[in-house]
Design a protein around this motif. Sequence first.
Motif, short mmCIF file in Angstrom:
data_model
loop_
_atom_site.label_atom_id
_atom_site.label_comp_id
_atom_site.label_asym_id
_atom_site.label_seq_id
_atom_site.Cartn_x
_atom_site.Cartn_y
_atom_site.Cartn_z
N ASP A 1 -6.43 -15.80 10.86
CA ASP A 1 -5.72 -15.72 12.13
C ASP A 1 -6.66 -15.89 13.31
O ASP A 1 -6.26 -16.37 14.37
CB ASP A 1 -5.01 -14.36 12.25
N GLN A 2 -7.92 -15.50 13.14
CA GLN A 2 -8.88 -15.61 14.24
C GLN A 2 -9.14 -17.06 14.62
O GLN A 2 -9.70 -17.33 15.69
CB GLN A 2 -10.20 -14.92 13.85
N ASP B 1 -4.77 -18.41 15.80
CA ASP B 1 -4.21 -17.93 17.07
C ASP B 1 -4.80 -18.65 18.28
O ASP B 1 -4.04 -19.15 19.13
CB ASP B 1 -4.38 -16.42 17.20
N ARG C 1 -13.77 -19.58 5.93
CA ARG C 1 -14.12 -19.10 7.27
C ARG C 1 -14.55 -20.21 8.21
O ARG C 1 -14.33 -20.11 9.43
CB ARG C 1 -15.24 -18.07 7.18
N ARG D 1 -9.91 -25.18 12.09
CA ARG D 1 -11.10 -24.91 12.90
C ARG D 1 -11.59 -26.17 13.60
O ARG D 1 -11.97 -26.14 14.78
CB ARG D 1 -12.20 -24.33 11.99
N HIS E 1 -16.05 -18.92 20.38
CA HIS E 1 -15.71 -19.11 18.97
C HIS E 1 -16.74 -19.92 18.21
O HIS E 1 -16.51 -20.27 17.07
CB HIS E 1 -14.34 -19.77 18.84
N TYR F 1 -16.06 -15.87 14.51
CA TYR F 1 -15.08 -14.96 15.08
C TYR F 1 -15.39 -13.56 14.58
O TYR F 1 -16.08 -13.40 13.56
CB TYR F 1 -13.65 -15.37 14.72
N ALA G 1 -15.49 -10.47 12.56
CA ALA G 1 -15.08 -10.13 11.19
C ALA G 1 -16.19 -9.31 10.56
O ALA G 1 -17.34 -9.36 10.98
CB ALA G 1 -14.81 -11.39 10.38
#
Length: 475
Positions: free
Chosen positions: A21-22, A25, A397, A403, A430, A440, A442
């Motif tokens: 979600d990072q 969103d 990730r 991304r 980011h 992000y 985490a």
Amino acid sequence: MLQTVDVGELSIESYRSVVPDQIMDPLLETARDLRGARVLHLSATPYGGGVSELLRSAVPLYNDLGVRTTWKIIGGNPPFFAVTKKLHNALQGESRKPLTREDQDLYERTAETNAAELRSDPQFGGYDFVFVHDPQPSAVLSFLDKGSASWIWRCHIDTSAPSATAWDYLKTFLAGYDATVFTMSQFVPPDLAPERVDIIPPAIDPLSPKNMSLDDRTAHAVLNWIGIEPDRPLITQVSRFDPWKDPLGVIEAFRIVRRRTPGLQLALVGSMALDDPEAWDVYRAISAESEDDPAIHLFTNLTGVGNVEVNAFQRVSTVMVQKSIREGFGLVVSEALWKGTPVVAGATGGIPLQVADDSGGLLVDSIAGCAEAIGTLLSDPAGAAALGAAGKERVRRHFLLPRLLLDELTLVKGIGRGIAPAELTAVGDHRDPVCGMATYPADGVPTADFAGQTFRFCSRRCRELFIRSRTEARP
């Protein structure tokens, strides 16, 4: 002749199940600010390489996000693509075959012809942003009035040590671009205006036919159908047939390992692309080297091995190999890791970023080292599985398509607001300040505090480089 590439429809919401979600969103938020903008992607071939694979997924997702996007392919005859392959190799450091005046004339005439066709396109004046991919179409802008559109040159190859004459020639065509994008900061030539440079690593589409979920039974059946015995140990290299991928070195390493691993198979899976006439020479060399060895299997996209077969190879193989000597980024590494398969790969280009911090595989720089690393993974299935699992999480990730879209739309949004590309890392939080990769908040993400600001990093290695650079810069 300039051609528009037809693409399917994709939904960005389909990626919620696999992408953090990072990333999702902020991507949706950034896209809302660009809704209605018109984007053109211009490249050299609709199939056979990493650029075409990226665009085939990225273009429909741009459109689903409300950014109206078209993908076009430049026209060119075989001699033109022979010239651009020579230029491609020279930009990666090959100095033995410089461009002749005749080569340059053909390159420029073809660019002018494509520019004339683009100018006559009724939609041409309506584009807000134009992405031009790699050297093949880079000169088109020199024969156009770009009007109000912003032009972005996207370089997917390793230009860290180019032939000086080749780079001096190419950069004359880059002066009119508003931004240049490289996959790694190390690839940026030192005489390119730094304020116009952005760093955006590429990514894979986890939902494409090459990367979508494929159960073991189906994967085994697919490989059995084309002559692979899936229950025997298998090592595979998937790449273009290109000297920089060192397929003959892979064969030699395989033969070393086979002495200790009876029944071992090798598959070399390559693709033939319109803009790579040199591939047939490499294919013939591989064929000659392997024709008397039934354990070596040679496949191409022209003999029925497509995305689903590659997917099966990357899932069933005991070890994937990417023995590159020079590499733009080597996304086949991320493709293999997404399936949880460990990788033995050349320590070049973007490959070390994909297997950073002891995740994903082993890096090598020689044939003997490649053979030793393959043998290590074959003899330690548990360790190999752990490497593969860690590699898959790193890909999730950092190397999935949303991304990449976030980075590209951040660049487009910044240009539209008059922000220089080099400033984007400073205004957005980011990306890693060393390599430009997405980061992000985490658990376990490396961080460092400097001058009252907290920086996040994609790996411990990038954090160490950052701290070292700041320490050395202190008076």
